[in-house]
Every structure is written in C-alpha cells, then in structure tokens.
Scaffold this active site. Structure first.
Site, mmCIF file in Angstrom:
data_model
loop_
_atom_site.group_PDB
_atom_site.id
_atom_site.type_symbol
_atom_site.label_atom_id
_atom_site.label_comp_id
_atom_site.label_asym_id
_atom_site.label_seq_id
_atom_site.Cartn_x
_atom_site.Cartn_y
_atom_site.Cartn_z
ATOM 1 N N ARG A 1 -15.238 4.673 -28.150
ATOM 2 C CA ARG A 1 -16.389 4.910 -28.034
ATOM 3 C C ARG A 1 -17.219 5.081 -26.663
ATOM 4 N NH1 ARG A 1 -15.451 4.571 -33.176
ATOM 5 N NH2 ARG A 1 -14.391 2.902 -32.523
ATOM 6 N N LYS B 1 1.204 -4.789 -10.536
ATOM 7 C CA LYS B 1 2.076 -5.270 -9.421
ATOM 8 C C LYS B 1 1.608 -6.645 -9.145
ATOM 9 C CE LYS B 1 2.725 -0.594 -7.192
ATOM 10 N NZ LYS B 1 2.129 -0.152 -5.938
ATOM 11 N N ARG C 1 -14.185 -2.103 -18.089
ATOM 12 C CA ARG C 1 -14.101 -3.128 -19.438
ATOM 13 C C ARG C 1 -12.594 -3.839 -19.089
ATOM 14 N NH1 ARG C 1 -13.855 -1.566 -25.689
ATOM 15 N NH2 ARG C 1 -16.191 -1.393 -25.264
ATOM 16 N N HIS D 1 -21.630 -7.042 -23.878
ATOM 17 C CA HIS D 1 -21.661 -5.592 -24.130
ATOM 18 C C HIS D 1 -22.883 -5.088 -23.796
ATOM 19 C CE1 HIS D 1 -19.875 -1.653 -24.705
ATOM 20 N NE2 HIS D 1 -19.051 -2.093 -25.656
HETATM 21 N N1 ASP Z 1 -16.453 -1.614 -30.013
HETATM 22 C C1 ASP Z 1 -17.271 -2.904 -29.778
HETATM 23 C C2 ASP Z 1 -16.786 -3.581 -28.666
HETATM 24 O O1 ASP Z 1 -16.202 -3.238 -27.810
HETATM 25 C C3 ASP Z 1 -17.044 -3.397 -31.009
HETATM 26 C C4 ASP Z 1 -15.755 -3.992 -31.362
HETATM 27 O O2 ASP Z 1 -14.754 -3.738 -30.931
HETATM 28 O O3 ASP Z 1 -15.432 -4.532 -32.628
HETATM 29 O O4 ASP Z 1 -16.871 -4.989 -28.377
#
Ligand code: ASP
Length: 353
Positions: A82, A112, A133, A170
C-alpha cells in the site's frame, strides 16, 4: 528520538537530528515524524486531500500539472504494498515521474556494502523527493540529516518522506488514518478510539496515538488493547496523557467494545520477534471476528492498516467482516493515495488551491 540498543548501520547524527516543524508551511520540508505536525497543519493537509479526491472523482486533468517535471524515488528496504504503490500512484496522478533501482533495492549498492547515508545522497542527486522505508528506527532521520548536507551542495534540493522506519513511526499512515477518522466521524471530540493488537512493534499505532494527541481535541478517550508484552511504549502513553487524552490500558477488548467509536485493528508483527516461540504464544490473542464486531455500536468504524493475516479470523470471516458497513479499511486504503497526493504537492510546490 531516543537511541535503540544494538548494532546500527545509521550514524549518531540521526539521533541528534530534529525534523523541522511544519508550522503551516510544508514546502521543502522532510516528513520524518508526526512530531512535526500540529492541528493547523492537519487541517490544511486534509482540506487539500479532500479537494484532490473531488478532482479525481471528476477526472480533472489539471491534476497532472501539479507535479509535472518532478521526480520521486521509491526506496523500500522492507516489504510494502500500500505505501509503495499509493505513493507511486499519487506521484503519477500528479503528473510526476517515479524512479526506483531496477530489479529492486536488493540490486542497489547497499548490497555491496554502501551505507544508507551515501545511498540516500546518491538518490537525492536524481530525485526531488525520496520515499524511504527501512527496517531501522532512525533511518528517516538519517535521510533528513544527510539530505540537508547534500542540499547545501547541489542546485536541486531533495525532500525525504518516511514510509516507515522499523518499529519507530509511519507518519504518512497516521495522516491517512486521521483523515479517514475525520471523513467518517467529522470530529474527534468525544470519541472513544481503541488501538488493538501489537502496540509495541506497530509503527502505525505509535504515530497515530501521537497525532491524536497533537490534534488537541476535546474529551477523547484512547483505549490501548494489548497483552502486556506488546504494550504501547511508555513514552507514547505519557505524551498522549499529557495532551489531555484519557488513556485506558487493557488486554480485554470485550470490556470496552460496546462503547468504542473507532476500532483500529493491527496484526501481530511476526517479523519483529527475535524468538519464534514468543510469537506463537501471543499470535492468537486478538482475533477480530464477525461475532466480536457484532458487539460494537452500529455507527462504529473498524480500521486496519493492513496487511491482515489471521488476526481477522479465517478467509470466510474476512468476507463477512468486509461486507459489514462498519469495516472501512478499503476506504482507508484509498484515502492513503489522496493524502499522499496532498503531501507531495505541499512539500514539492508549497501551495495548493
Ligand atoms: N502496513 C503497515 C506498516 O507498514 C502495517 C503492517 O505492516 O502491519 O507498518
């Protein structure tokens, strides 16, 4: 941000770095933590997200001018469906381009042995915005710190947006969660909100709890429903209480479900457990089922950041829950794209009308 124990690949600079407060002006600011937001910033962002949603619904072609010529880099070192796709869709719908390492980050120089700060700065040389991320707490702070250094040396400054840093935060998920609550309930005043499940490792609930506090609504009750071993970090509970929110901690949802307006379900984060047996002992503690949802008020809403596993019962249970009009996690998901579009326009262009 406090420093976690253990071996780190990020630098000490990350722990000293303070992301800039939004203070009514998003332009050029990294989005690292919900600590940057106040009520006014959320109102501005949600108004823009509402306007963008309306323009998408009416197929307004002018949207593609808002980020035309801008480039977003997608740098995901942890699994995502998502967050990654909604950011990509958001940028494309705004007329911008998206880049990523061909064949995924496993083929980037980090494999590397390059450190994150160099990879971030390399990406910053090519992109206007980086969505990052990474599994380590503090990784997005590292990105902010090193991009600020890079931005002093190149003509085209680059903004970092956190797409989740380990078990830390997040922020954009919390923004879309808050937007969804407003969209459904119109106001936070007087709401009882239950966060359920893995409140220790769940970065979405960390950010959401803090953002609820920063909104400073009246008479909000926050129920933190988790086994003791997966409780919400104490510093977040303290912060929330200091903002006047009534906090209740319990491990039994049945105590409170009949009085709950917003039920925010989360999965137990198997990948964050060092010990498989600890996960097995706890994994079945909180299961949302149709019979449990039946005990919630008729106008309650059931949210989930997803992905879901067995914490929402069997596949057959999923189908029944999905058909319940209180389940709004697909609307929540779609809202993610609108809020991320609003955020991209704001940080890259400043104004939005
Ligand atoms: N998609 C959300 C996250 O990246 C929740 C999860 O992974 O449970 O934190």
């Amino acid at each position: 941000m406090s420093e976690p124990a253990g071996e780190l690949s990020i630098s000490q600079h990350a722990f000293a770095y303070q992301p800039p407060p939004i203070d009514g002006d998003f332009f050029g600011k990294h989005i690292i933590s919900v600590d940057q937001f106040q009520r006014r910033d959320l109102d501005i962002l949600f108004q823009a997200a509402t306007s963008i949603r309306k323009r998408i619904r009416t197929q307004d072609r002018g949207l593609t001018e808002l980020c035309a010529g801008k480039v977003m880099a997608s740098l995901f070192f942890e699994a995502s469906t998502r967050t990654d796709m909604s950011f990509q869709a958001a940028m494309r719908r705004l007329g911008g381009d998206v880049i990523a390492v061909s064949n995924g980050v496993r083929f980037s120089s980090m494999y590397k042995g390059e450190n994150l700060s160099d990879t971030i700065r390399a990406t910053g040389c090519y992109a206007d915005v980086i969505v990052l991320r990474h599994p380590e707490i503090g990784s997005s702070y590292e990105a902010g710190y090193y991009l600020d250094l890079l931005n002093q040396r190149i003509d085209n400054p680059t903004v970092a947006i956190s797409g989740g840093d380990g078990i830390g935060e997040h922020p954009t998920q919390a923004l879309l969660d808050m937007f969804t609550i407003f969209d459904q309930k119109k106001s936070l005043d007087g709401l009882t909100i239950a966060l359920v499940g893995d409140l220790k490792h769940g970065r979405t609930v960390h950010s959401l709890a803090k953002l609820l506090a920063y909104y400073d609504a009246d008479d909000v009750r926050l129920c933190l429903v988790a086994p003791q071993s997966l409780a919400m970090p104490a510093d977040i509970c303290k912060l929330v209480a200091e903002h006047g929110i009534h906090v209740q901690q319990t491990d039994d949802l049945r105590e409170i479900i009949a009085q709950t307006d917003v039920i925010y379900w989360t999965r137990i984060q198997e990948e964050r457990f060092a010990d498989e047996s600890a996960y097995s002992r706890i994994k079945d503690r909180f299961i949302m089922t149709p019979s449990l949802l039946a005990q919630a008020p008729a106008d309650a809403i059931l949210m989930h950041p997803l992905p879901r596993k067995h914490e929402m019962g069997t596949r057959a249970d999923h189908d029944v829950l999905d058909a319940d009009r209180r389940s709004i996690y697909f609307e929540q998901m779609e809202n993610g794209m609108f809020v991320r579009m609003a955020l991209l326009v704001k940080v890259l262009r400043g104004v939005y009308v």
